[in-house]
Scaffold this active site. Structure first.
Site, PDB file in Angstrom:
ATOM      1  N   CYS A 318      -1.792   4.728  -0.094  1.00  0.00           N
ATOM      2  CA  CYS A 318      -0.303   3.611   0.333  1.00  0.00           C
ATOM      3  C   CYS A 318       0.829   4.670  -0.419  1.00  0.00           C
ATOM      4  O   CYS A 318       0.802   5.946   0.596  1.00  0.00           O
ATOM      5  CB  CYS A 318      -0.380   3.107  -0.488  1.00  0.00           C
ATOM      6  SG  CYS A 318       0.624   1.482   0.676  1.00  0.00           S
ATOM      7  N   HIS A 402      -4.938   0.472   2.314  1.00  0.00           N
ATOM      8  CA  HIS A 402      -5.878  -0.301   1.003  1.00  0.00           C
ATOM      9  C   HIS A 402      -7.020  -0.396   0.958  1.00  0.00           C
ATOM     10  O   HIS A 402      -7.809  -1.327   1.429  1.00  0.00           O
ATOM     11  CB  HIS A 402      -4.618  -1.632   0.591  1.00  0.00           C
ATOM     12  CG  HIS A 402      -3.683  -0.948   0.205  1.00  0.00           C
ATOM     13  ND1 HIS A 402      -3.351  -0.872  -0.926  1.00  0.00           N
ATOM     14  CD2 HIS A 402      -2.445  -1.089   0.230  1.00  0.00           C
ATOM     15  CE1 HIS A 402      -2.599  -0.469  -1.553  1.00  0.00           C
ATOM     16  NE2 HIS A 402      -1.994  -0.805  -0.368  1.00  0.00           N
ATOM     17  N   GLU A 404      -9.668  -0.598  -1.356  1.00  0.00           N
ATOM     18  CA  GLU A 404      -9.613  -1.145  -2.142  1.00  0.00           C
ATOM     19  C   GLU A 404      -9.637  -2.384  -1.690  1.00  0.00           C
ATOM     20  O   GLU A 404     -10.646  -4.330  -2.566  1.00  0.00           O
ATOM     21  CB  GLU A 404      -8.967  -0.971  -3.358  1.00  0.00           C
ATOM     22  CG  GLU A 404      -7.862  -1.702  -3.859  1.00  0.00           C
ATOM     23  CD  GLU A 404      -7.168  -0.892  -2.706  1.00  0.00           C
ATOM     24  OE1 GLU A 404      -6.953  -0.307  -2.093  1.00  0.00           O
ATOM     25  OE2 GLU A 404      -5.320  -1.607  -3.010  1.00  0.00           O
TER      26      GLU A 404
HETATM   27  N1  LIG Z   1       1.513  -0.523  -0.911  1.00  0.00           N
HETATM   28  C1  LIG Z   1       1.882   1.040  -1.777  1.00  0.00           C
HETATM   29  O1  LIG Z   1       1.452   1.534  -2.233  1.00  0.00           O
HETATM   30  C2  LIG Z   1       4.022   0.761  -0.928  1.00  0.00           C
HETATM   31  C3  LIG Z   1       4.092   2.172  -0.266  1.00  0.00           C
HETATM   32  C4  LIG Z   1       5.702   1.809   0.064  1.00  0.00           C
HETATM   33  N2  LIG Z   1       6.189   1.317  -1.125  1.00  0.00           N
HETATM   34  C5  LIG Z   1       6.255   0.935   0.879  1.00  0.00           C
HETATM   35  O2  LIG Z   1       6.768   0.211   0.609  1.00  0.00           O
HETATM   36  O3  LIG Z   1       5.916   1.308   2.039  1.00  0.00           O
END
Ligand SMILES: NC(=O)CC[C@H](N)C(=O)O
Length: 430
Positions: A318, A402, A404
């Site tokens: 992410c 994700h 996980e």
């Molecule tokens: N879950 C995250 O790592 C979010 C990544 C980043 N902050 C976004 O909003 O795109």
């Protein structure tokens, strides 16, 4: 950590006949209320009961000028944040404790929230990081075998705002049409609508470093594995041990549990940990975690990633994926309303298979900006956006979503095995 089948374990007494029904004369709900408790539950079988939380009037004022009257069930006050909607059906506790939601109000599209209360096992971090929770209905009954507290008590104790009784479908449609909006939640009747509107127009989440507030302050070792009861996919483990440094940009604990279950010995380090120090620790691999906010607002983190590229296998999740995209020379951009939910289809370009994935991001990597040799390995099938990258030359892999999955489906768990394979190959060739 919990799956739907686990969290939806209602224990309703047989004497309870039906759904809650509203009693217009008494102004209450004619139901049996089950307060979550570790002591044996007692069930009143009849009578009009009040909602088991204290509610007072609140307002959500959005920067587009719309005002949404609501009822509060969490902390009082006036707070500003970006409003995003999340389509997950379960897992509100993991969402509340995911540090990537710092600076945001999360609106749940599932119309009923709170039915399973909260429990000690489903935390993704030690505190709630989002600014507030926006829902249609707060469940009047709370029942689950792991429940130790109601959602209302939990939010109030943690000083997090929670509001209900808003038209969440209408707000979601607005966000989908116009894009994410900044809003102000307030329980303060002394503030005028206009004051709250001006407040919402005076702040922006773009360009703010949100990771330094949520990252750990000093390195620590992580040993917990996924609880055997919840673990699966165990056949893909090779029984070897790999030394991994996890950069904490707002890390979800389930990422650490999954790595640990796959045989990694993990040292978690702060977002500002120098790359040279990390290399001195001689890791087999480095993980760049998820985290809140704008990846362009943290150039120091991109520099750290750049310094580590090519020296050791790396895996970004992410925010970590976005920082890798920038470190490889690419650009990130803000999406219209992002992806937040447990039901996003992603195509793995290498296998052709589709994974149903858990996602939570507002930014994305622009594939056209990436240099030659960087491969887009995964694509979000809802909008064609880049969902994963690989740069084999430098032992780089990353996912925008994700693996996980907490909450969420487990289709993408194999990505952890792929990271293990990457470290193994690199070790064998050196
Ligand atoms: N879950 C995250 O790592 C979010 C990544 C980043 N902050 C976004 O909003 O795109």
């Amino acid at each position: 950590m919990a799956m739907a089948t686990r969290t939806l374990g209602f224990v309703l007494p047989t004497s309870l006949s039906s759904q809650p029904s509203f009693d217009r004369r008494g102004g209450g709900f004619r139901v049996s209320v089950i307060r979550c408790s570790t002591s044996p539950l007692t069930f009143p079988t009849s009578g009009v009961v009040e909602k088991p939380w204290t509610s007072y009037n609140a307002r959500l004022v959005l920067e587009d000028g719309s005002i949404w009257p609501a009822k509060s069930f969490g902390a009082p006050g006036t707070r500003i944040a970006e409003l995003v909607f999340n389509t997950s059906l379960t897992g509100y506790q993991e969402i509340l404790t995911d540090p990537s939601y710092a600076g945001q109000f999360v609106l749940m599209t599932n119309p009923q929230i709170g039915n399973t209360g909260v429990n000690p096992d489903d935390e993704e971090s030690g505190q709630c990081f989002l600014t507030g929770l926006v829902i249609r209905n707060l469940s009047i009954s709370t029942s689950n075998w792991r429940c130790t507290k109601t959602l209302a008590d939990y939010l109030t104790e943690r000083d997090i705002m929670g509001v209900y009784d808003l038209d969440t479908r209408a707000i979601t449609r607005r966000l989908r049409e116009d894009g994410s909006l900044i809003g102000v939640l307030s329980t303060e009747q002394s503030k005028t609508d206009d004051e709250l509107l001006q407040m919402s127009r005076s702040w922006d989440i773009v360009g703010i470093d949100l990771i330094s507030d949520v990252s750990c302050k000093s390195p620590y070792e992580w040993v917990d594995k996924t609880n055997a009861e919840w673990d699966f996919n165990t056949n893909s483990r090779d029984g070897k041990s790999y030394k991994v440094i996890a950069y904490d940009f707002g890390i979800k604990q389930n990422i650490l549990r999954r790595l640990s279950s796959y045989g990694c010995q993990i040292t978690v380090v702060p977002s500002t940990f120098p790359a040279a120090e990390a290399l001195k620790m001689n890791p087999d691999g480095i993980l760049f975690s998820n985290g809140p906010g704008d990846p362009s607002a943290v150039p120091y983190a991109v520099e750290t990633v750049k310094e580590l590229l090519g020296k050791v296998p790396v895996y970004g999740i992410c925010m970590g994926h976005q920082l890798l995209g920038q470190a490889l020379g690419g650009k990130t951009f803000k999406m219209k309303f992002g992806h937040h939910g447990g039901n996003h289809p992603v195509r793995n370009n290498r296998t052709g298979q589709v994974e149903i994935s858990a996602q939570n991001h507002n930014y994305a990597v622009d594939p056209a900006s990436l240099p030659g040799g960087v491969e887009v390995t995964h694509v979000n099938l809802n909008d064609g956006s880049c969902a994963g990258l690989s740069f084999p030359e430098m032992n780089v892999m990353s996912l925008q979503y994700h693996p996980e999955a907490s909450p969420g489906p487990h289709d993408s768990d194999n990505a952890f095995r792929e990271f293990i394979e990457l470290m193994k190959r690199s070790k064998q060739s050196s």
